[in-house]
Design an enzyme around this catalytic site. Structure first.
Site, short mmCIF file in Angstrom:
data_model
loop_
_atom_site.label_atom_id
_atom_site.label_comp_id
_atom_site.label_asym_id
_atom_site.label_seq_id
_atom_site.Cartn_x
_atom_site.Cartn_y
_atom_site.Cartn_z
N ASP A 53 -14.14 10.31 -8.59
CA ASP A 53 -15.16 9.40 -9.10
C ASP A 53 -15.82 9.88 -10.40
O ASP A 53 -16.91 9.48 -10.73
CB ASP A 53 -16.23 9.14 -8.04
CG ASP A 53 -16.99 10.40 -7.66
OD1 ASP A 53 -16.60 11.49 -8.09
OD2 ASP A 53 -17.98 10.27 -6.93
N GLU A 54 -15.12 10.72 -11.15
CA GLU A 54 -15.65 11.21 -12.42
C GLU A 54 -14.59 11.12 -13.49
O GLU A 54 -13.43 11.44 -13.25
CB GLU A 54 -16.12 12.65 -12.30
CG GLU A 54 -17.30 12.85 -11.39
CD GLU A 54 -17.70 14.31 -11.28
OE1 GLU A 54 -17.24 15.14 -12.10
OE2 GLU A 54 -18.48 14.63 -10.38
#
Length: 94
Positions: A53-54
Site C-alpha cells: 500500500d505504498e
C-alpha cells in the site's frame, strides 16, 4: 485504534472486515488493486512500489516542465507553501 475501541468512541461507525484465508487476512483484492494503480501513476512520473500500500512517486520532471512552461509571476495564484524555494529545489535567491 482497534475496531472495538472505535465502536466505543463512535457507535455508529461502519467497520469493514477484511476477508480471511488460512487464518490470516486475505489481501489479494487489495494487492490486485494496487497492481492496477501503479501503471496508471507511472504514466505521469517515475513510480516505484514500496509495499502493498505504498508507492514512491517522483514528480520532479512534471514540475520542472511546468516551471519551464509557466512564468513565475503566473504561479502567484498557487498556494504560497508550494512556492517555497526549498520545495521547488531552488536556492533562496531564485
Amino acid at each position: 485504534m482497534r475496531g472495538d475501541e472505535a465502536k466505543d468512541v463512535c457507535p455508529e461507525i461502519n467497520l469493514v472486515q477484511v476477508p480471511v484465508a488460512r487464518v490470516k487476512a486475505d489481501l489479494t483484492t487489495y494487492r490486485d488493486a494496487g497492481s492496477e494503480i501503479v501503471p496508471i501513476l507511472a504514466r505521469k512520473g517515475r513510480c516505484e512500489r514500496a509495499s502493498i500500500d505504498e508507492v514512491y512517486f517522483d514528480l520532479t520532471y512534471v514540475f520542472e516542465t511546468m516551471l519551464k512552461e509557466t512564468s513565475f509571476e503566473s504561479l502567484e495564484s498557487i498556494d504560497e507553501e508550494v512556492l517555497k524555494p526549498h520545495k521547488l529545489g531552488l536556492s533562496s535567491g531564485y
